[in-house]
Design a protein around this motif. Structure first.
Motif, mmCIF file in Angstrom:
data_model
loop_
_atom_site.group_PDB
_atom_site.id
_atom_site.type_symbol
_atom_site.label_atom_id
_atom_site.label_comp_id
_atom_site.label_asym_id
_atom_site.label_seq_id
_atom_site.Cartn_x
_atom_site.Cartn_y
_atom_site.Cartn_z
ATOM 1 N N VAL B 247 -1.915 12.210 1.031
ATOM 2 C CA VAL B 247 -3.097 12.104 1.882
ATOM 3 C C VAL B 247 -3.344 10.667 2.302
ATOM 4 O O VAL B 247 -3.625 10.371 3.458
ATOM 5 C CB VAL B 247 -4.316 12.674 1.130
ATOM 6 C CG1 VAL B 247 -5.589 12.258 1.788
ATOM 7 C CG2 VAL B 247 -4.222 14.168 1.072
ATOM 8 N N TRP B 248 -3.216 9.740 1.344
ATOM 9 C CA TRP B 248 -3.483 8.343 1.671
ATOM 10 C C TRP B 248 -2.427 7.790 2.619
ATOM 11 O O TRP B 248 -2.715 6.951 3.454
ATOM 12 C CB TRP B 248 -3.629 7.511 0.400
ATOM 13 C CG TRP B 248 -5.001 7.652 -0.188
ATOM 14 C CD1 TRP B 248 -6.141 7.957 0.513
ATOM 15 C CD2 TRP B 248 -5.400 7.514 -1.547
ATOM 16 N NE1 TRP B 248 -7.206 8.012 -0.343
ATOM 17 C CE2 TRP B 248 -6.789 7.742 -1.617
ATOM 18 C CE3 TRP B 248 -4.727 7.211 -2.726
ATOM 19 C CZ2 TRP B 248 -7.502 7.667 -2.795
ATOM 20 C CZ3 TRP B 248 -5.451 7.142 -3.893
ATOM 21 C CH2 TRP B 248 -6.823 7.370 -3.934
ATOM 22 N N THR B 251 -3.285 8.965 6.251
ATOM 23 C CA THR B 251 -4.328 8.268 6.986
ATOM 24 C C THR B 251 -4.160 6.755 6.961
ATOM 25 O O THR B 251 -4.957 6.057 7.562
ATOM 26 C CB THR B 251 -5.712 8.588 6.401
ATOM 27 O OG1 THR B 251 -5.695 8.269 5.018
ATOM 28 C CG2 THR B 251 -6.069 10.028 6.584
ATOM 29 N N ASP B 252 -3.146 6.265 6.270
ATOM 30 C CA ASP B 252 -3.041 4.820 6.096
ATOM 31 C C ASP B 252 -2.800 4.110 7.424
ATOM 32 O O ASP B 252 -1.976 4.528 8.227
ATOM 33 C CB ASP B 252 -1.893 4.512 5.144
ATOM 34 C CG ASP B 252 -1.533 3.051 5.196
ATOM 35 O OD1 ASP B 252 -2.399 2.248 4.849
ATOM 36 O OD2 ASP B 252 -0.423 2.723 5.605
ATOM 37 N N GLY B 253 -3.552 3.035 7.627
ATOM 38 C CA GLY B 253 -3.348 2.267 8.844
ATOM 39 C C GLY B 253 -2.579 0.986 8.603
ATOM 40 O O GLY B 253 -1.790 0.548 9.427
ATOM 41 N N PHE B 254 -2.801 0.392 7.430
ATOM 42 C CA PHE B 254 -2.279 -0.953 7.195
ATOM 43 C C PHE B 254 -0.758 -0.988 7.116
ATOM 44 O O PHE B 254 -0.091 -1.661 7.898
ATOM 45 C CB PHE B 254 -2.893 -1.497 5.907
ATOM 46 C CG PHE B 254 -2.359 -2.840 5.527
ATOM 47 C CD1 PHE B 254 -2.743 -3.961 6.231
ATOM 48 C CD2 PHE B 254 -1.467 -2.971 4.480
ATOM 49 C CE1 PHE B 254 -2.241 -5.194 5.894
ATOM 50 C CE2 PHE B 254 -0.967 -4.198 4.145
ATOM 51 C CZ PHE B 254 -1.352 -5.306 4.851
ATOM 52 N N SER B 267 -1.769 8.433 12.311
ATOM 53 C CA SER B 267 -2.756 7.408 11.964
ATOM 54 C C SER B 267 -2.758 6.275 12.975
ATOM 55 O O SER B 267 -3.811 5.851 13.443
ATOM 56 C CB SER B 267 -2.493 6.874 10.561
ATOM 57 O OG SER B 267 -1.181 6.425 10.459
ATOM 58 N N LEU B 270 -4.185 7.481 16.277
ATOM 59 C CA LEU B 270 -5.644 7.564 16.287
ATOM 60 C C LEU B 270 -6.263 6.192 16.467
ATOM 61 O O LEU B 270 -7.220 6.021 17.211
ATOM 62 C CB LEU B 270 -6.124 8.198 14.979
ATOM 63 C CG LEU B 270 -7.628 8.405 14.872
ATOM 64 C CD1 LEU B 270 -8.072 9.431 15.884
ATOM 65 C CD2 LEU B 270 -8.000 8.850 13.486
ATOM 66 N N ILE B 307 -6.622 15.140 13.276
ATOM 67 C CA ILE B 307 -5.877 14.536 12.175
ATOM 68 C C ILE B 307 -6.308 15.100 10.835
ATOM 69 O O ILE B 307 -5.491 15.327 9.953
ATOM 70 C CB ILE B 307 -6.065 13.011 12.191
ATOM 71 C CG1 ILE B 307 -5.162 12.429 13.250
ATOM 72 C CG2 ILE B 307 -5.752 12.402 10.857
ATOM 73 C CD1 ILE B 307 -5.087 10.975 13.223
ATOM 74 N N ILE B 308 -7.623 15.324 10.682
ATOM 75 C CA ILE B 308 -8.067 15.726 9.346
ATOM 76 C C ILE B 308 -7.946 17.221 9.097
ATOM 77 O O ILE B 308 -8.051 17.648 7.963
ATOM 78 C CB ILE B 308 -9.496 15.240 9.018
ATOM 79 C CG1 ILE B 308 -10.497 15.830 9.979
ATOM 80 C CG2 ILE B 308 -9.550 13.742 9.002
ATOM 81 C CD1 ILE B 308 -11.905 15.393 9.678
ATOM 82 N N LEU B 311 -5.421 18.009 6.556
ATOM 83 C CA LEU B 311 -5.868 17.564 5.232
ATOM 84 C C LEU B 311 -6.901 18.518 4.657
ATOM 85 O O LEU B 311 -6.894 18.803 3.456
ATOM 86 C CB LEU B 311 -6.466 16.159 5.317
ATOM 87 C CG LEU B 311 -5.534 15.072 5.818
ATOM 88 C CD1 LEU B 311 -6.233 13.740 5.787
ATOM 89 C CD2 LEU B 311 -4.288 15.029 4.978
#
Lengths: 302, 333
Positions: B247-248, B251-254, B267, B270, B307-308, B311
């Motif tokens: 899950v992380w 959605t991770d952006g970094f 991600s 978005l 996106i979610i 999840l």
């Protein structure tokens, strides 16, 4: 006798070797992807990095980057102070909120599983990029303004704020409290894991303790402070550290945004490293200091 | 019926009288507490769910509904245009496959490695163990942003002990490819991997050593003991760590922005959605126009929902695995 000792040493040696084999991925990864970049970025923070076509060459220039970050850069100081105060206040609020919610969720009532599931939902839905988008959602802000305008002075918090402000009681402290109450959504979505950790702690306290206390004439309020609090005090430390770290790594952190901006848009690698080191050292000092203070109050039952 | 009720009531008052008013007081107390609790919990649950509900209703509105002050939550002109547009802008069908493959493989890799390391820390004694464990804690503590600039350069001019420079005369540029991130995950340095190591170690430490010792006595090797005896025991914590990793990562952006920038993921898609909406409208009209805030937020809400949704489906099925195993892992300092 001697032989046996030798054999034991051999077994221990074998175990030590397999232990090292098990953690070898971590050691490798740590040295290559953490230690080396860490040292490199420390070195770079003292350098002026020139990016060439096929290589980069750092030129040592002392603490110029640090001086620049603190004295020349117009935003950095302000962002740093703001972000760290925000972190302290929010972490405190998150701890209090999650402890409170965990206390409620630990009681028996209908639909407990559902409520628990809902409280845990933000851990999944408000991570990474989504969190950053949530905060600058202008539509919501605009909506909020319209609501405030149409329902002027109906808001309870606003009325309370006004009363306390005119009474003039500890204005600055109250400002922060009101800020948190206004942003309770941020607090609620950041406290999913903490609630679960507190809940797990609460469930390990044996009910016979409460029963004994009740028979002795202890009220619920007293047993909260005399039993519940000490029994899960070690979890406060865990949660505190987790919250602070979580806060530092959020994608809507302004210091981080600033650093990324300096690095990617302005290509000043040295300056970006210096800024991130200052931030990192401050966070580490803060975590160290606060954990020492908290761990003094931690009570270990066993 | 009424008779029985009256009898019951009477017996309640009777009992109340016998207890000297204590029973009534207690019952009133309990009812009061549960009413207060209901109000509090309802409010807080609403607080958490409201943004999602709001997004759902906004995502079905046309642009004119957004400006209509009468329309609050139920759209007047029901439309699914927003979904189509957001899907096109995010390159959804491709991005979701990419995201799924990458999140899945990364999560499997990370958890496999973290399990090995966690087990090593939990069960073996070796010199410098405390030092290495302190390093794990450090990995949890160091924000990845501190080393990001140096990692950036590290992979831009990638080399292993100067080997590539010897052979080809220059270093390799690994930026823009997926490989660096897999390498990092293989070395436990991915997103929040320190935390997974910590959790898994904690779990293994709570399993009694008897079973392992029995296996050793019976002549089972270290690796076989680990695979056959310990792994099945650790299933709950592994599932939940895997779900978190998935899950992380999703959605991770970094890390996605840093290492996987060129691969289209949900991600990063978005994060760029508003900009690409601007570009799209500019292309459509041919003139430089700024997109209205309301409309861009409407598209953003739609994109976020898209996106979610995977999840949420995952969470509905694996809710127990998410919540229970954390509470069973027995985190303590």
């Amino acid at each position: 006798m001697k032989k046996q000792k030798n054999k034991l040493a051999g077994l221990q040696k074998r175990k030590a070797i397999s232990g090292y084999l098990f953690i070898s991925p971590f050691i490798l990864g740590f040295l290559v992807f953490m230690f080396k970049p860490l040292m490199q970025s420390l070195w770079m923070s003292f350098c002026n990095v020139e990016l060439g076509a096929a290589s980069f060459n750092p030129v040592f220039q002392g603490i110029d980057n640090y001086i620049y970050a603190f004295t020349v850069d117009p935003e950095y100081n302000r962002l740093l102070v703001e972000e760290i105060t925000r972190m302290m206040i929010y972490s405190l609020a998150i701890i209090v909120f999650s402890f409170f919610v965990a206390l409620i969720l630990n009681q028996k009532f209908k639909g407990r599983a559902l409520v628990r599931a809902i409280f845990f939902l933000p851990v999944i839905l408000s991570s990474g990029v989504i969190l950053g988008l949530e905060t600058d959602n202008q539509l919501m802000a605009a909506l909020e303004q319209t609501i405030e305008q149409t329902a002027s002075n109906v808001s309870i918090t606003a009325a309370l704020e006004n009363i306390l402000r005119t009474a003039g009681v500890g204005v600055r402290a109250f400002e922060k409290v009101f800020e948190i109450i206004d942003n309770i959504y941020d607090v609620a979505i950041a406290s999913g894991i903490q609630i679960i950790i507190f809940l797990s702690g609460l469930q390990t306290i044996s009910s016979s303790m409460y029963e004994a206390a009740e028979i002795e004439g202890c009220t619920k309020w007293e047993s909260l402070w005399k039993i519940t609090f000490p029994m899960i005090s070690s979890l406060f430390l865990v949660n505190w550290i987790y919250t602070v770290i979580d806060f530092c790594m959020r994608s809507d952190n302004e210091v981080i945004e600033k650093i990324q901006d300096v690095m990617i848009s302005q290509m000043k690698y040295g300056l970006a490293s210096a800024m991130s080191w200052v931030y990192f050292v401050l966070i580490l000092a803060f975590i160290g200091l606060s954990s020492v203070i908290i761990s003094r109050g931690v009570y270990y039952y066993d | 019926m009424t008779n029985a009720k009256a009898k019951e009531k009477k017996s309640f008052w009777e009992r109340n009288r016998l207890s000297g008013g204590y029973l009534l007081k207690k019952k009133m107390m309990n009812t009061g507490v549960s009413i207060c609790r209901f109000i509090l919990l309802f409010g807080m649950c609403f607080l958490i769910l409201q943004p999602i509900l709001n997004k759902i209703s906004v995502s079905f509105m046309t642009e004119e509904d957004l400006y209509n002050p009468i329309v609050v939550s139920i759209p007047e002109h029901f439309t699914t245009e927003n979904y189509l547009l957001a899907a096109e802008l995010m390159n959804y069908s491709k991005a979701i496959v990419n995201s799924f493959v990458i999140s899945l493989t990364i999560a499997v890799l990370q958890i496999a490695v973290c399990t090995l390391v966690g087990y090593g820390f939990a069960r073996f004694n070796f010199p410098l163990k405390k030092f290495w464990f302190a390093c794990v804690i450090m990995v949890i503590l160091i924000p990845p942003q501190t080393i990001s600039s140096s990692l950036f350069l590290h992979f831009r001019f990638f080399d292993v002990f100067g080997i590539f420079k010897l052979i080809k005369g220059e270093t390799i540029n690994l930026r823009g490819s997926v490989l660096p991130y897999y390498l990092m995950s293989g070395g436990c340095m991915g997103l929040k991997n320190g935390l997974y190591i910590f959790l898994i170690r904690q779990f293994f430490r709570n399993i009694p050593v008897d079973m392992e010792e029995a296996a050793y006595v019976d002549g089972c090797g270290t690796l076989k003991t680990f695979v056959c005896i310990m792994l099945p025991e650790a299933k709950p914590i592994l599932t939940s760590c895997f779900l978190f990793a998935f899950v992380w990562q999703w959605t991770d952006g970094f890390y996605s922005k840093m290492f996987l920038g060129t691969t289209s993921l949900v991600s990063t898609g978005l994060a760029r959605l508003v900009d690409s909406l601007g570009a799209y409208i500019q292309r459509l009209t041919g003139t430089l126009t700024t997109v209205s805030i309301a409309y861009s937020n409407c598209i953003l809400a739609t994109g976020t929902l898209m996106i979610i949704v995977p999840l949420i489906i995952l969470y509905l099925f694996a809710q127990r695995a998410f919540v229970e195993s954390i509470s069973n892992s027995g985190i303590k300092m």
